[in-house]
Design a protein around this motif. Structure first.
Motif, short mmCIF file in Angstrom:
data_model
loop_
_atom_site.label_atom_id
_atom_site.label_comp_id
_atom_site.label_asym_id
_atom_site.label_seq_id
_atom_site.Cartn_x
_atom_site.Cartn_y
_atom_site.Cartn_z
N UNK A 295 51.85 35.33 36.45
CA UNK A 295 51.54 34.67 37.62
C UNK A 295 50.30 34.97 38.00
N UNK A 296 49.65 36.22 37.92
CA UNK A 296 48.34 36.46 38.08
C UNK A 296 47.29 35.84 37.56
N UNK A 297 47.89 35.62 36.12
CA UNK A 297 47.01 34.98 35.29
C UNK A 297 46.82 33.58 35.54
N UNK A 298 47.86 32.88 35.82
CA UNK A 298 48.06 31.69 36.10
C UNK A 298 47.25 31.33 37.46
N UNK A 299 47.37 32.19 38.50
CA UNK A 299 46.56 31.76 39.78
C UNK A 299 45.25 31.96 39.44
N UNK A 300 44.64 33.11 38.60
CA UNK A 300 43.44 33.13 38.22
C UNK A 300 43.00 31.80 37.63
N UNK A 301 43.60 31.19 36.74
CA UNK A 301 43.04 30.10 36.17
C UNK A 301 43.03 28.95 36.95
N UNK A 302 44.03 28.88 37.99
CA UNK A 302 44.04 27.68 39.00
C UNK A 302 42.84 27.79 39.68
N UNK A 303 42.35 29.04 40.22
CA UNK A 303 41.21 29.26 41.00
C UNK A 303 39.93 28.98 40.47
N UNK A 304 40.02 29.46 38.89
CA UNK A 304 38.63 28.90 38.30
C UNK A 304 38.49 27.41 38.25
N UNK A 305 39.67 26.71 37.87
CA UNK A 305 39.49 25.24 37.74
C UNK A 305 39.23 24.60 39.05
N UNK A 306 39.47 25.22 40.23
CA UNK A 306 39.31 24.68 41.53
C UNK A 306 37.60 24.71 41.88
N UNK A 307 37.19 26.11 41.21
CA UNK A 307 35.83 26.18 41.41
C UNK A 307 34.95 25.13 40.61
#
Length: 806
Positions: free
Chosen positions: A794-806
């Motif tokens: 979940x942490x990895x998925x959230x991190x990927x989502x934040x990177x995509x939003x940036x």
């Protein structure tokens, strides 16, 4: 003295007056006497005195004269007395003689009176004879006039009237009967005008009724003449050694000459049987009426009436029937009536002077031509039968040729034929669309089997197929295409023949006809046949085997296009190397159909895979696997093996693409099955069972069901499933999490979201079994590990989502 002087002056005047009275006529005495009273007073008294004196002088002179002749008078009286006695005797004698003469002359008088009476009668008779001889020619001419009127010889009657008026009537104009005749002539002229006009009306009505027969005769004559000319042209061509080809078969020259001679003889016989316009129509009423009105000096009235009535008839003739487009007879009747109308007008133009003029007929024809073109354009648009359109074209050609022979311009009709040609091509395309559909419906989509040489030659005669390998094979053998291919090829040739029929007699060059044939054939291939193929490919009942055969069929049809070009070249004698020669678009047509069939194969193959996948019945909570692959999957693999064996007849890339697409779709379907939102729990035993199925898919891919794949290219279709299942089977989460994002990662194809979703499903299963797992240390450790991995994912998925939003 004064009075005496006045008296002397008046005396000469009185003498002058007396001399005038004596010498002048008594009618002039009055003015003379009046002058007496107009003079001086008392002049009349003096005049009277002078008059009395004059009278006395005359009396004296008379007395002297009487005295001088008195003795002679006495002697004369004496002599008369002597003669008196003799005179009485003579009187008696004369009286007696007269009496005797009277008695003797009475009989003479009677005879003389008779003679006088006879002479008078003779003179009267002579006079009557003379007058009768003068009247007799008049009466004879008038009688002749009556006979001419009774015999309806009105033109002769008018000429007789002119003779009567100019020659005969002046002789006897004083007689009453002549006046009656003169008064009767105008009435006779009016009667003749009315009768001749009535005859003209009957004639106009007659030619209106018989115009179709007249037109039919004229069109037959034009058709026979044209056929004869064409036959002569063919004969000339054969003399120069040119050969005619029909369906690629050469007709011997001797047979050509025999057939041509026979056809010419038949045309001659038919030509003799055809009647002329003069045989069908009696134009004498027109001539007679024209002559009559010319004699009467009213020719302009007749011309105006004739033209007005003919224009009305032209409008009626040009008005078509509402159902004319339903049968060819309706068009034929329409054309024959128009031709009959203008043939009559042309005849009137050439045999009469001034009744109709070339300008009048040209104006009438231009008006009619505009109406004809509008009518044909409107009614031909309702024609859906190509045979009817072709017959209409032939009628228009004969119609145009006929009227052109009479000097009427018909270029606009041939321009109209080009419009109708496009419509004819459209009706042909619709007809052949039905033909193609029927061929496709009757086809079994299997290679054509042949058991002997005769059947082989039959197929080869229908379709230009060349394959040395097939020729070397022994019977029985099979052609690669199905039965629809030779049928389609034959029908395309039939379409070309049908299109050629319309191009005949259009007075176009071979190059233009070649261009028209190629363009219409291209429309057939690119629009009609292509549309039928695409509709066939999209039909639900067409399976994969049929689609494979359709691809094979289109390949052979594409190869046959060059033979169709040769076929058109043989017809038109226009080389394909000509700069402006249109090429057939069969290559693109059949390529598009093949691409559509290939796409449909991929779609139907995937649909079939979906049908098998829907039969899957996994027990997602099983604790242990069955030890063998699922039954639905084995059936699916067997189905794919059989299908891909059929694909061996397809081009290599098509079969390889279909195989790769099927494996990829199967891999995607299996992945979606694991990640289905309705699936809440998955046990490790279910994962192991699922892994057995994926192994079977990999074995199938490695068995090279379709040749041509390099290495493990086909197995890569299942790489996502393989890495995901390996991750769960060996439970190597530390390696996955450590190497995530690295190009050399062992689990490079595993998406964190996918792994998290599947892991949560297994976590839910562990929670369900937590009542028993709490007594086993290994299960408790595994549960904690799962929770830890879930948190990390979940942490990895959230991190990927934040990177995509940036």
């Amino acid at each position: 003295m004064a009075e005496s002087s006045e008296g002397l002056g008046t005396v000469p005047e009185h003498e002058r007056i007396l001399q005038e009275i004596e010498s002048t006529d008594t009618a002039c005495v009055g003015p003379t006497l009046r002058s007496v009273y107009d003079d001086q007073p008392n002049a009349h008294k003096k005049f009277m005195e002078k008059l009395d004196a004059c009278i006395r002088n005359h009396d004296k002179e008379i007395e002297k004269m009487c005295n001088f002749h008195h003795q002679g008078f006495v002697d004369a009286i004496t002599e008369l007395l002597k003669v008196r006695t003799d005179a009485e005797k003579l009187k008696v004698q004369v009286t007696d003689t007269n009496r005797r003469f009277q008695d003797a002359g009475k009989e003479v008088i009677v005879h003389t009176e008779d003679i006088i009476r006879c002479r008078i009668q003779q003179r009267n008779i002579t006079t009557v004879v003379e007058k009768l001889q003068l009247c007799l020619p008049v009466l004879e001419m008038y009688s002749k006039l009556k006979e001419q009127m009774s015999a309806k010889r009105y033109y002769s009657a008018l000429k007789t009237m002119e003779q009567l008026e100019n020659v005969y009537f002046p002789w006897v104009s004083q007689y009453r009967f002549c006046q009656l005749m003169i008064e009767n002539l105008p009435k006779l002229r009016e009667d003749i005008k009315e009768i001749s006009m009535s005859d003209l009306k009957d004639f106009l009505e007659s030619i209106r009724k018989h115009s179709d027969k007249i037109g039919e005769t004229a069109m037959k004559q034009a058709q026979h003449q044209k056929t004869f000319s064409v036959s002569l042209q063919k004969q000339n061509k054969m003399k120069f050694g040119k050969n005619m080809y029909i369906n690629h078969d050469r007709i011997p020259e001797e047979r050509n000459e025999t057939v041509l001679k026979h056809s010419l003889e038949e045309e001659d016989e038919n030509e003799e049987e055809v009647l002329t316009v003069q045989d069908l129509v009696d134009f004498s009423p027109v001539y007679r009426c024209l002559h009559i009105y010319s004699v009467l000096g009213d020719e302009e009235t007749f011309e105006n009436y004739y033209r007005k009535q003919r224009k009305k008839q032209a409008r009626l003739v040009l008005q078509p029937q509402s159902n004319m487009h339903e049968t060819v007879d309706g068009y034929r009747r329409y054309f024959t009536q128009i031709v009959g109308f203008f043939v009559v007008e042309d005849h009137i133009l050439h045999v009469t002077q001034g009744l109709v003029t070339r300008a009048y007929t040209d104006e009438l024809w231009n008006m009619a031509l505009s109406k004809i073109i509008a009518v044909l354009r409107a009614h031909s648009s309702y024609c859906t039968d190509p045979d009817l359109v072709l017959e209409l074209k032939n009628l228009i050609v004969i119609f145009a040729d006929t009227l052109q022979g009479y000097g009427f311009p018909v270029n606009r009709l041939f321009d109209l034929l080009f419009e109708i040609r496009d419509q004819y091509n459209e009706t042909l395309l619709k007809k052949w669309a039905g033909v193609f559909r029927d061929i496709f419906e009757e086809d079994n989509y299997s290679p054509i089997p042949i058991v002997n040489e005769e059947e082989y030659k039959i197929v080869i005669s229908k379709f230009p197929f060349q394959d040395l390998d097939l020729e070397k094979q022994s019977f029985p053998k099979k052609f690669p295409m199905s039965q629809s291919v030779p049928h389609i090829y034959i029908q395309v040739k039939e379409f070309i023949y049908a299109s050629l029929k319309f191009s005949e007699s259009l007075h176009r060059s071979s190059t233009e006809i070649d261009d028209m044939l190629r363009k219409s054939t291209n429309l057939l291939l690119t629009r009609t046949l292509s549309s039928c193929l695409l509709n066939l490919i999209r039909k639900p009942h067409i399976g994969l085997t049929e689609l494979v055969q359709i691809i094979i069929n289109t390949t052979h049809l594409e190869q046959a296009c060059k033979y169709l070009e040769d076929f058109i070249t043989n017809i038109t004698n226009i080389s394909q190397e000509t700069v402006h020669t249109t090429r057939l678009y069969g290559l693109s047509t059949f390529k598009d159909a093949r691409h559509a069939a290939e796409g449909e194969i991929y779609t139907k193959l995937n649909q079939k895979i979906d049908e098998f996948v829907q039969l899957a019945d996994y027990d997602w909570t099983m604790s242990e696997p069955d030890g063998r692959a699922s039954g639905y999957l084995m059936d699916l693999i067997n189905f794919l093996r059989s299908i891909f064996q059929v694909f061996t007849h397809l081009p290599g890339k098509v079969a390889q693409t279909a195989c790769m697409s099927a494996c990829q779709h199967l891999s995607t379907s299996l992945m979606q099955m694991l990640l289905d939102s309705e699936l809440k729990q998955i046990s490790m035993g279910a994962v192991q069972q699922f892994n057995l199925d994926v192994i079977q898919c990999e074995l199938f891919a490695s068995s090279e069901p379709v040749p041509g794949f390099q290495g493990d290219t086909l197995q890569l279709a299942f790489i996502d499933l393989r890495q995901l299942l390996d991750l769960f089977m060996v439970w190597d989460w530390s390696t996955y999490l450590a190497d995530y994002g690295q190009p050399a990662s062992k689990y490079l194809r595993v998406n964190p979201n996918t792994a998290l979703t599947l892991l949560e499903k297994m976590k839910d299963t562990s929670k369900k079994n937590n009542i028993f797992a709490q007594f086993r240390k290994n299960d408790r450790d595994k549960q904690k590990l799962i929770e830890t991995v879930v948190k990390q994912l979940r942490s990895l998925v959230n991190e990927r989502s934040s990177q995509r939003s940036l």
